[in-house]
Structures are given as C-alpha cells and as structure tokens.
Design a protein around this motif. Structure first.
Motif, mmCIF file in Angstrom:
data_model
loop_
_atom_site.group_PDB
_atom_site.id
_atom_site.type_symbol
_atom_site.label_atom_id
_atom_site.label_comp_id
_atom_site.label_asym_id
_atom_site.label_seq_id
_atom_site.Cartn_x
_atom_site.Cartn_y
_atom_site.Cartn_z
ATOM 1 N N PRO A 45 0.827 -1.221 0.000
ATOM 2 C CA PRO A 45 0.000 0.000 0.000
ATOM 3 C C PRO A 45 0.858 1.268 0.000
ATOM 4 N N HIS A 46 0.412 2.241 -0.792
ATOM 5 C CA HIS A 46 1.008 3.573 -0.837
ATOM 6 C C HIS A 46 -0.103 4.597 -0.613
ATOM 7 N N GLU A 138 -17.581 0.449 -3.143
ATOM 8 C CA GLU A 138 -18.186 -0.602 -3.966
ATOM 9 C C GLU A 138 -17.411 -0.790 -5.272
ATOM 10 N N VAL A 139 -16.934 0.307 -5.846
ATOM 11 C CA VAL A 139 -16.136 0.209 -7.065
ATOM 12 C C VAL A 139 -14.861 -0.589 -6.809
ATOM 13 N N TRP A 140 -14.167 -0.293 -5.725
ATOM 14 C CA TRP A 140 -12.967 -1.059 -5.392
ATOM 15 C C TRP A 140 -13.305 -2.532 -5.177
ATOM 16 N N HIS A 141 -14.429 -2.792 -4.523
ATOM 17 C CA HIS A 141 -14.852 -4.174 -4.277
ATOM 18 C C HIS A 141 -15.100 -4.911 -5.593
ATOM 19 N N LEU A 142 -15.812 -4.277 -6.496
ATOM 20 C CA LEU A 142 -16.123 -4.916 -7.779
ATOM 21 C C LEU A 142 -14.873 -5.122 -8.628
ATOM 22 N N ALA A 143 -13.871 -4.280 -8.432
ATOM 23 C CA ALA A 143 -12.601 -4.452 -9.146
ATOM 24 C C ALA A 143 -11.734 -5.533 -8.509
ATOM 25 N N ARG A 144 -12.212 -6.141 -7.439
ATOM 26 C CA ARG A 144 -11.495 -7.196 -6.716
ATOM 27 C C ARG A 144 -10.202 -6.669 -6.118
ATOM 28 N N ALA A 145 -10.239 -5.395 -5.704
ATOM 29 C CA ALA A 145 -9.082 -4.793 -5.048
ATOM 30 C C ALA A 145 -8.858 -5.444 -3.689
ATOM 31 N N ARG A 146 -7.619 -5.682 -3.370
ATOM 32 C CA ARG A 146 -7.278 -6.351 -2.123
ATOM 33 C C ARG A 146 -6.991 -5.378 -0.981
ATOM 34 N N HIS A 147 -6.397 -4.241 -1.298
ATOM 35 C CA HIS A 147 -5.900 -3.370 -0.234
ATOM 36 C C HIS A 147 -6.289 -1.906 -0.395
ATOM 37 N N SER A 148 -6.727 -1.482 -1.569
ATOM 38 C CA SER A 148 -6.942 -0.054 -1.820
ATOM 39 C C SER A 148 -8.237 0.431 -1.183
ATOM 40 N N ILE A 164 -7.578 8.212 8.966
ATOM 41 C CA ILE A 164 -8.334 7.805 7.775
ATOM 42 C C ILE A 164 -7.567 8.272 6.547
ATOM 43 N N VAL A 165 -7.113 7.325 5.742
ATOM 44 C CA VAL A 165 -6.241 7.663 4.620
ATOM 45 C C VAL A 165 -6.778 7.062 3.333
ATOM 46 N N ASN A 166 -6.291 7.578 2.214
ATOM 47 C CA ASN A 166 -6.544 6.992 0.899
ATOM 48 C C ASN A 166 -5.293 6.220 0.494
ATOM 49 N N VAL A 167 -5.437 4.937 0.249
ATOM 50 C CA VAL A 167 -4.285 4.126 -0.131
ATOM 51 C C VAL A 167 -4.589 3.370 -1.415
ATOM 52 N N VAL A 168 -3.520 3.022 -2.129
ATOM 53 C CA VAL A 168 -3.642 2.282 -3.378
ATOM 54 C C VAL A 168 -2.453 1.344 -3.491
ATOM 55 N N THR A 169 -2.633 0.255 -4.203
ATOM 56 C CA THR A 169 -1.521 -0.604 -4.598
ATOM 57 C C THR A 169 -1.448 -0.641 -6.116
ATOM 58 N N TYR A 238 5.474 4.755 -6.512
ATOM 59 C CA TYR A 238 6.764 5.030 -5.871
ATOM 60 C C TYR A 238 6.534 5.889 -4.638
ATOM 61 N N THR A 239 7.126 5.476 -3.526
ATOM 62 C CA THR A 239 7.158 6.285 -2.311
ATOM 63 C C THR A 239 8.610 6.423 -1.886
ATOM 64 N N GLY A 240 9.083 7.657 -1.756
ATOM 65 C CA GLY A 240 10.468 7.860 -1.367
ATOM 66 C C GLY A 240 10.949 9.262 -1.660
ATOM 67 N N PRO A 241 12.220 9.520 -1.407
ATOM 68 C CA PRO A 241 12.744 10.891 -1.478
ATOM 69 C C PRO A 241 12.894 11.439 -2.888
#
Length: 287
Positions: A45-46, A138-148, A164-169, A238-241
């Motif tokens: 997750p990012h 629901e959109v994330w669920h239907l896309a079979r997202a695991r972590h976003s 409470i954050v917004n995360v994506v893989t 990408y997460t980093g400096p």
C-alpha cells in the motif's frame, strides 16, 4: 490464480512506512486478456495521491446519475469523521477552472472531466460529495481490489489526523483500470499531464492513464495501446525521497518514465516472457 474478493467495509491499511531515506517501488504490468502479470511489490500500500480520482470517476458513472444536471460549485465539505467541515487548499490544486466557477453551477460531467483531465482537487471533492464514499468502496470491491481504500476527500485534515487515509496498490490500480468502460478510458486518454508513463512512450501513443503526486509520492497507472502489439495495463507506485511533489520537474516522474519505456520495449513479448528484475524480485505472476 484465484483471488478472494475483499470485504466491502473495513479499516484502511496504513500506507507504506519507510526507514529514513528509504523508498519503495511497486510495479504491475499485464497484457489485457492475460492472467500473467509482471509484479514488484505490487500489493504494497502507498498513499493514493490523485490515483483515487479514478475510483471516484468510476463510481460517479456507475451510479445512474444524470451527469448533465448542474450542481453548485462550492468549497465546503463534510469530513469523513463527521466533525467540522473542511475546504480544499487552493494553492495545492492544479486546475484553476473550478475555482473560477465558485458560486455558480457546473454539471457533474464537466466536474468529472476537470477531475481527470486536469486533476482538479476541488472538482474531485464535489464529485465525491455527490457519489459518496460507500459508492467508491463498492467500485474497489467490484474491481477485486485487495488493499486499496478511498476513505476521505482531498484535504480532509480532520480525517487524516484520525488515521483515515486513501491508499492504493499497483495491483489494485491495474485491476480497476482494466474494468473501466471505453468511455471512461477515453477520458483518461485525454489526461493533460503527459509525464511519467506517457513520457516513456513514443509520441502519439495512445495511453489512458491517471497519475498522482505528493512530496514523497509519485504514481501512475494506465492502459497502453501500441499499434503493433496487444494493449497492456501498467501501474507504477513510488514512495520515497525522489518524489519532490512537483507536477513536471520530478526525478520520480523520470523514474516512472524509464520504467514505462522499458516495458514498451518488451511490448511484443509481455504475454509470454519471464522478466526478472536485477535483484531477482520482479517476477511473472498469475492474476
């Protein structure tokens, strides 16, 4: 490989935690219609940055609303914590047009176009206010997202302080993009920010994509349409400096462009070759 569908309601996972000076790169690449994907940390997750706007777009168009109905343009929103209302920070928004429309009305169709093509934060929160967080989940669920997870609007600092954050893989972003209907892919193809993934492709190559950036974060995901090979999805997080938070002059954007160019060079064999990263971690995987 069989994938379990995640629950509809759940706590958002924390974004990736880095050691001082560290970075994490995630990649998910697969030809359309193929179960074989090239992956590197693709389930990590990012913080989502503006990639969450793709899920908002999908929810808005899926909801059966009349997108040509005018709605008020304002800058006051209900927090995900149901605490004090919050506002978008104008100085961090990349699109002036919705701000010029404050106090007037615009259609949801116009707002969704500004959200995707020009990455407007104000338009995003207006669209999200109309569709609701449950519809995006629901959109994330239907896309079979695991972590976003899309847990809050942009600049909802009260929700952010509450965790409470917004995360994506990378894998989830690719899954979502591959399920979008053609008319939404056409909108993504009009993205005005032709950096990162688009910058790694030959001029004129069709790519339906959305990127996002913050200090410390640079992501981009899309569908690439070569004229001489099958289309393929690619998502890089990408997460980093290296990520300065600048729209264009960003070393992380150049890193994503190089990755995009590398997969373009392999476009003819993506469906069958085994690709190994220099450290042995990039692998072919199912699903």
């Amino acid at each position: 490989m069989r994938e379990e569908v995640p629950p509809r309601v759940g706590q958002a996972p924390s974004a990736v935690n880095l050691p001082p000076g560290g970075s994490v790169l995630s990649v998910h690449v697969a030809p359309l219609g193929s179960a074989r994907a090239r992956t590197l940390n693709s389930d990590t997750p990012h913080l989502a940055a503006s990639t969450m706007k793709v899920a908002v777009l999908a929810a808005l168009h899926r909801g059966g609303r009349d997108l040509d109905t005018p709605v008020p343009v304002h800058n006051s929103f209900v927090s995900a914590t149901y605490g004090p209302r919050f506002a978008v920070v104008r100085e961090r928004d990349d699109d002036p047009a919705p701000w010029q429309a404050l106090g007037t009305e615009r259609t949801l169709r116009w707002l969704s176009e500004r959200m995707i093509v020009h990455s407007s934060n104000l338009a995003t929160n207006l669209c999200l206010a109309h569709v609701g967080l449950d519809a995006v989940a629901e959109v994330w669920h239907l896309a079979r997202a695991r972590h976003s997870v899309t847990g809050r609007g942009i600049d909802d600092l009260g929700a952010q302080a509450a965790g409470i954050v917004n995360v994506v893989t990378a894998a989830d972003l690719a899954r979502l993009l591959r399920r979008l209907p053609p008319e939404l892919l056409d909108l993504l193809a009009a993205n005005a920010h032709r950096v990162d993934l688009a910058a790694g492709l030959p001029p004129g190559t069709r790519v339906a994509f959305k990127n996002g950036w913050l200090p410390g974060v640079r992501h981009s995901g899309g569908i690439v349409y070569p004229q001489d090979a099958p289309p393929y999805s690619i998502a890089v997080c990408y997460t980093g400096p290296l990520a300065t938070g600048h729209a264009i002059d960003d070393p992380a954007a150049r890193l994503l462009a190089r990755i995009s160019a590398g997969y373009w060079a392999r476009r003819h064999t993506l469906g069958r070759e085994q690709i190994t990263h220099h450290d042995g971690t990039l692998r072919a995987a199912g699903g």
